[in-house]
Motif scaffolding. Structure first.
Motif, PDB file in Angstrom:
ATOM      1  N   GLY A   1     -18.626 -49.030  49.971  1.00 48.45           N
ATOM      2  CA  GLY A   1     -18.978 -50.367  50.420  1.00 48.45           C
ATOM      3  C   GLY A   1     -19.677 -51.176  49.357  1.00 48.45           C
ATOM      4  O   GLY A   1     -20.145 -52.277  49.633  1.00 48.45           O
ATOM      5  N   GLY A   2     -19.827 -50.646  48.158  1.00 47.43           N
ATOM      6  CA  GLY A   2     -20.412 -51.404  47.060  1.00 47.43           C
ATOM      7  C   GLY A   2     -21.876 -51.088  46.815  1.00 47.43           C
ATOM      8  O   GLY A   2     -22.457 -51.555  45.852  1.00 47.43           O
ATOM      9  N   GLY A   3     -22.537 -50.288  47.672  1.00 47.07           N
ATOM     10  CA  GLY A   3     -23.932 -49.938  47.478  1.00 47.07           C
ATOM     11  C   GLY A   3     -24.077 -48.656  46.690  1.00 47.07           C
ATOM     12  O   GLY A   3     -23.107 -48.088  46.211  1.00 47.07           O
ATOM     13  N   LYS A   4     -25.318 -48.152  46.598  1.00 44.96           N
ATOM     14  CA  LYS A   4     -25.573 -46.910  45.872  1.00 44.96           C
ATOM     15  C   LYS A   4     -26.053 -45.846  46.847  1.00 44.96           C
ATOM     16  O   LYS A   4     -27.160 -45.948  47.373  1.00 44.96           O
ATOM     17  CB  LYS A   4     -26.619 -47.143  44.788  1.00 44.96           C
ATOM     18  N   GLN A   5     -25.196 -44.843  47.080  1.00 39.46           N
ATOM     19  CA  GLN A   5     -25.553 -43.748  47.969  1.00 39.46           C
ATOM     20  C   GLN A   5     -26.109 -44.263  49.293  1.00 39.46           C
ATOM     21  O   GLN A   5     -27.043 -43.699  49.862  1.00 39.46           O
ATOM     22  CB  GLN A   5     -26.565 -42.830  47.291  1.00 39.46           C
ATOM     23  N   GLU A   6     -25.533 -45.318  49.803  1.00 41.85           N
ATOM     24  CA  GLU A   6     -26.091 -45.981  50.974  1.00 41.85           C
ATOM     25  C   GLU A   6     -25.966 -45.171  52.257  1.00 41.85           C
ATOM     26  O   GLU A   6     -26.628 -45.479  53.250  1.00 41.85           O
ATOM     27  CB  GLU A   6     -25.440 -47.347  51.187  1.00 41.85           C
ATOM     28  N   LEU A   7     -25.141 -44.123  52.248  1.00 47.83           N
ATOM     29  CA  LEU A   7     -24.993 -43.286  53.436  1.00 47.83           C
ATOM     30  C   LEU A   7     -25.627 -41.918  53.248  1.00 47.83           C
ATOM     31  O   LEU A   7     -25.355 -40.992  54.006  1.00 47.83           O
ATOM     32  CB  LEU A   7     -23.506 -43.127  53.781  1.00 47.83           C
TER      33      LEU A   7
ATOM     34  N   PHE B   1     -15.219 -39.703  48.685  1.00 49.17           N
ATOM     35  CA  PHE B   1     -16.039 -40.593  49.516  1.00 49.17           C
ATOM     36  C   PHE B   1     -17.488 -40.108  49.544  1.00 49.17           C
ATOM     37  O   PHE B   1     -18.431 -40.911  49.453  1.00 49.17           O
ATOM     38  CB  PHE B   1     -15.463 -40.653  50.925  1.00 49.17           C
ATOM     39  N   SER B   2     -17.681 -38.797  49.666  1.00 43.84           N
ATOM     40  CA  SER B   2     -19.030 -38.244  49.667  1.00 43.84           C
ATOM     41  C   SER B   2     -19.753 -38.521  48.354  1.00 43.84           C
ATOM     42  O   SER B   2     -20.940 -38.858  48.338  1.00 43.84           O
ATOM     43  CB  SER B   2     -18.980 -36.731  49.920  1.00 43.84           C
ATOM     44  N   GLU B   3     -19.040 -38.369  47.248  1.00 45.56           N
ATOM     45  CA  GLU B   3     -19.632 -38.630  45.940  1.00 45.56           C
ATOM     46  C   GLU B   3     -20.087 -40.074  45.814  1.00 45.56           C
ATOM     47  O   GLU B   3     -21.106 -40.374  45.187  1.00 45.56           O
ATOM     48  CB  GLU B   3     -18.629 -38.294  44.842  1.00 45.56           C
ATOM     49  N   LYS B   4     -19.355 -40.986  46.400  1.00 46.34           N
ATOM     50  CA  LYS B   4     -19.671 -42.402  46.296  1.00 46.34           C
ATOM     51  C   LYS B   4     -20.821 -42.820  47.213  1.00 46.34           C
ATOM     52  O   LYS B   4     -21.624 -43.665  46.873  1.00 46.34           O
ATOM     53  CB  LYS B   4     -18.440 -43.242  46.632  1.00 46.34           C
ATOM     54  N   THR B   5     -20.846 -42.225  48.405  1.00 50.86           N
ATOM     55  CA  THR B   5     -21.740 -42.746  49.441  1.00 50.86           C
ATOM     56  C   THR B   5     -22.903 -41.838  49.787  1.00 50.86           C
ATOM     57  O   THR B   5     -23.872 -42.285  50.399  1.00 50.86           O
ATOM     58  CB  THR B   5     -20.951 -42.991  50.737  1.00 50.86           C
ATOM     59  N   GLY B   6     -22.808 -40.558  49.456  1.00 46.78           N
ATOM     60  CA  GLY B   6     -23.842 -39.616  49.849  1.00 46.78           C
ATOM     61  C   GLY B   6     -23.651 -39.053  51.236  1.00 46.78           C
ATOM     62  O   GLY B   6     -24.431 -38.203  51.676  1.00 46.78           O
ATOM     63  N   ALA B   7     -22.621 -39.502  51.954  1.00 42.07           N
ATOM     64  CA  ALA B   7     -22.382 -39.001  53.300  1.00 42.07           C
ATOM     65  C   ALA B   7     -21.819 -37.586  53.257  1.00 42.07           C
ATOM     66  O   ALA B   7     -21.081 -37.228  52.345  1.00 42.07           O
ATOM     67  CB  ALA B   7     -21.417 -39.926  54.037  1.00 42.07           C
ATOM     68  N   LYS B   8     -22.149 -36.821  54.278  1.00 43.82           N
ATOM     69  CA  LYS B   8     -21.574 -35.491  54.447  1.00 43.82           C
ATOM     70  C   LYS B   8     -20.427 -35.612  55.445  1.00 43.82           C
ATOM     71  O   LYS B   8     -20.611 -36.095  56.555  1.00 43.82           O
ATOM     72  CB  LYS B   8     -22.622 -34.519  54.977  1.00 43.82           C
ATOM     73  N   VAL B   9     -19.228 -35.177  55.026  1.00 41.07           N
ATOM     74  CA  VAL B   9     -18.039 -35.345  55.863  1.00 41.07           C
ATOM     75  C   VAL B   9     -17.440 -33.983  56.187  1.00 41.07           C
ATOM     76  O   VAL B   9     -17.182 -33.182  55.295  1.00 41.07           O
ATOM     77  CB  VAL B   9     -16.975 -36.219  55.152  1.00 41.07           C
ATOM     78  N   THR B  10     -17.193 -33.755  57.470  1.00 38.18           N
ATOM     79  CA  THR B  10     -16.562 -32.523  57.923  1.00 38.18           C
ATOM     80  C   THR B  10     -15.202 -32.847  58.527  1.00 38.18           C
ATOM     81  O   THR B  10     -15.089 -33.765  59.345  1.00 38.18           O
ATOM     82  CB  THR B  10     -17.428 -31.814  58.980  1.00 38.18           C
ATOM     83  N   PHE B  11     -14.175 -32.100  58.099  1.00 35.01           N
ATOM     84  CA  PHE B  11     -12.835 -32.265  58.674  1.00 35.01           C
ATOM     85  C   PHE B  11     -12.493 -31.039  59.506  1.00 35.01           C
ATOM     86  O   PHE B  11     -12.699 -29.904  59.067  1.00 35.01           O
ATOM     87  CB  PHE B  11     -11.778 -32.444  57.584  1.00 35.01           C
ATOM     88  N   ALA B  12     -11.943 -31.269  60.702  1.00 34.15           N
ATOM     89  CA  ALA B  12     -11.492 -30.166  61.547  1.00 34.15           C
ATOM     90  C   ALA B  12     -10.097 -30.478  62.064  1.00 34.15           C
ATOM     91  O   ALA B  12      -9.832 -31.593  62.531  1.00 34.15           O
ATOM     92  CB  ALA B  12     -12.452 -29.940  62.708  1.00 34.15           C
ATOM     93  N   SER B  13      -9.212 -29.506  61.982  1.00 33.52           N
ATOM     94  CA  SER B  13      -7.840 -29.688  62.447  1.00 33.52           C
ATOM     95  C   SER B  13      -7.770 -29.593  63.967  1.00 33.52           C
ATOM     96  O   SER B  13      -8.360 -28.702  64.570  1.00 33.52           O
ATOM     97  CB  SER B  13      -6.917 -28.642  61.829  1.00 33.52           C
ATOM     98  N   THR B  14      -7.027 -30.516  64.561  1.00 31.89           N
ATOM     99  CA  THR B  14      -6.811 -30.501  66.005  1.00 31.89           C
ATOM    100  C   THR B  14      -5.583 -29.684  66.387  1.00 31.89           C
ATOM    101  O   THR B  14      -5.365 -29.420  67.569  1.00 31.89           O
ATOM    102  CB  THR B  14      -6.582 -31.925  66.524  1.00 31.89           C
ATOM    103  N   GLY B  15      -4.752 -29.324  65.408  1.00 32.41           N
ATOM    104  CA  GLY B  15      -3.435 -28.809  65.743  1.00 32.41           C
ATOM    105  C   GLY B  15      -2.559 -29.954  66.224  1.00 32.41           C
ATOM    106  O   GLY B  15      -2.931 -31.130  66.152  1.00 32.41           O
TER     107      GLY B  15
END
Length: 447
Positions: free
Chosen positions: A38-44, A70-84
């Motif tokens: 979003g243009g900020g620094k580690q805003e998440l 995305f995590s590197e840019k924002t600092g957010a922790k993202v978890t992906f889980a498969s639904t099948g």
């Protein structure tokens, strides 16, 4: 409540890439970048969000690379889980249980519409809308819009108007890729005369047969009729449907064009149809299906795409435009998710050429984003498919059966799949087939 399952195509593609254990969670953690999506620094920084989707195996691994960025840019922790495959069922249960994901990668227009009409989706932000305006043809926004509200950002696409062929078989028969359907039949007969059937047709499941019909119908009848039929605003008994079935029947009914004839095709699943053309003992010269054929050729048959296997665009029919039929996965934000802000930031990032370019470099991916640099794509064949998809602009049409109720367009042994399998077995009466399709469609749309 009616659940729309992901198509078995998804299952085929998952098998191609090597299925992982269902529900495998992959976590992308912050790695220290300093510019946010979003243009900020580690805003998440310190925030967490969960993404759900049907992907497993290699597809899941490559999407994780996008989430890592995305995590590197924002600092957010993202978890992906498969639904099948049953994304609708799984996500519905998660919402009811109070543990809904923040973002879902939806594999069907019908599922997206279902989610929106149930009130599960948050409208995408103005910033995401602006990114989509800049990077996508309008048709992709239209397919992500329900009742004039923009809910779904298409991140991954398939190009389902590609005819794959064996260069060796073509060279031996002295034929070239066809530009028209009539030339396709003519070349097919030449190939047959040289000793190899023209096409391997995957008829064991109904979905490849719907794709055959859709390409012919889009080119022959045009986009306006296609849209009306997809929405069941015209009946399947319309003369345009009968004409398209008659055209398709010229191929399905010619035993010299279809390996094993109709009965043999009905025993052939999708991976087998590709193997018949590119395996160690070739039994056909061509197989029609989407760009994902290339992944099977490369990963399962260990052949070189671009050398051992090539494709040409599905040819034009009766003077119409060459069709471009597509499918895709759209990112949607759930109202029930716990982190709406981070979710919107992720979807905004997915709308950028940068995000698409990460997966493009990894391979096995096409983006509807027209501003992804051609050099980002993994190989020349994929670049060709991506260029064809984006060059089609607003002429692209989403897979028709994926827009229909599952009872008609997405159920093994029923609806369109079953009727077209019967047509493959005996394509002699296009009018009767059209009436059967209309009866099945009318019942499904009423329910």
């Amino acid at each position: 409540m009616r659940h729309l399952p992901a198509r078995p195509l998804r299952t085929a593609r998952t098998a191609i890439s090597g299925a992982a254990v269902l529900g495998l969670a992959l976590t992308a953690t912050a790695c220290g970048g300093n510019v946010s999506a979003g243009g900020g620094k580690q805003e998440l920084s310190g925030q967490s969000l969960t993404v759900a989707g049907v992907w497993t195996g290699v597809e899941q691994k490559n999407f994780k690379k996008v989430l890592d960025a995305f995590s590197e840019k924002t600092g957010a922790k993202v978890t992906f889980a498969s639904t099948g495959d049953n994304v609708s069922t799984v996500v519905g249960s998660q919402i009811e249980g109070g543990n809904a994901p923040d973002v879902v990668m939806v594999p069907q227009v019908g599922v997206l519409q279902q989610f929106a009409k149930k009130g599960w989706l948050a409208p995408l932000s103005k910033e995401i809308d602006a990114q989509a305006e800049k990077n996508y043809a309008q048709v992709w926004k239209d397919y992500g819009t329900v009742d004039k509200t923009y809910y779904g950002l298409y991140f991954k696409a398939s190009h389902k108007s590609t005819v794959w062929y064996s260069p060796d078989a073509f060279a031996q028969a002295g034929v070239k890729p066809a530009a028209t359907y009539q030339d396709l039949l003519k070349s097919g007969r030449t190939l047959s005369d040289s000793g190899v059937p023209a096409f391997s047709v995957a008829g064991e499941a109904g979905w490849p047969l719907t794709d055959w019909f859709e390409n012919i119908y889009l080119s022959q009848a045009g986009a306006e009729k296609y849209d009306k039929l997809a929405a069941h605003k015209i009946p399947w008994t319309d003369p345009s449907v009968v004409k398209a079935l008659t055209t398709l029947g010229k191929l399905f009914g010619d035993k010299n064009l279809v390996a094993g004839g109709g009965s043999g095709a009905l025993r052939t699943d999708f991976p087998e149809s590709v193997q018949q053309v590119f395996g160690p003992q070739p039994g056909a010269a061509m197989v029609y299906e989407g760009d994902f054929v290339g992944a099977l050729v490369k990963d399962e048959l260990h052949k070189e795409v671009g050398k051992d296997a090539k494709f040409f665009p599905f040819p034009s029919v009766d003077g119409g435009k060459a069709p471009v039929v597509s499918g895709g996965d759209a990112a949607v934000v759930l109202k029930a998710g716990k982190n709406r802000k981070a979710a919107m930031e992720l979807v905004k990032y997915l709308a950028t050429p940068e995000a698409a370019g990460i997966w493009a470099k990894a391979g096995g991916y096409l983006s509807p984003n027209k501003n992804v640099p051609a050099g980002d794509y993994h190989d020349q064949v994929t670049r060709k498919a991506a260029a064809s998809l984006t060059a089609a602009g607003n002429s692209v049409r989403f897979d028709m059966s994926d827009q229909a109720p599952a009872a008609f367009g997405g159920t093994q042994g029923a609806g369109e799949w079953k009727v077209l399998q019967d047509f493959l077995r005996d394509p002699s009466d296009a009018k009767a087939t059209a009436h059967q399709l209309e009866a099945a469609a009318a019942k499904a749309y009423r329910s």
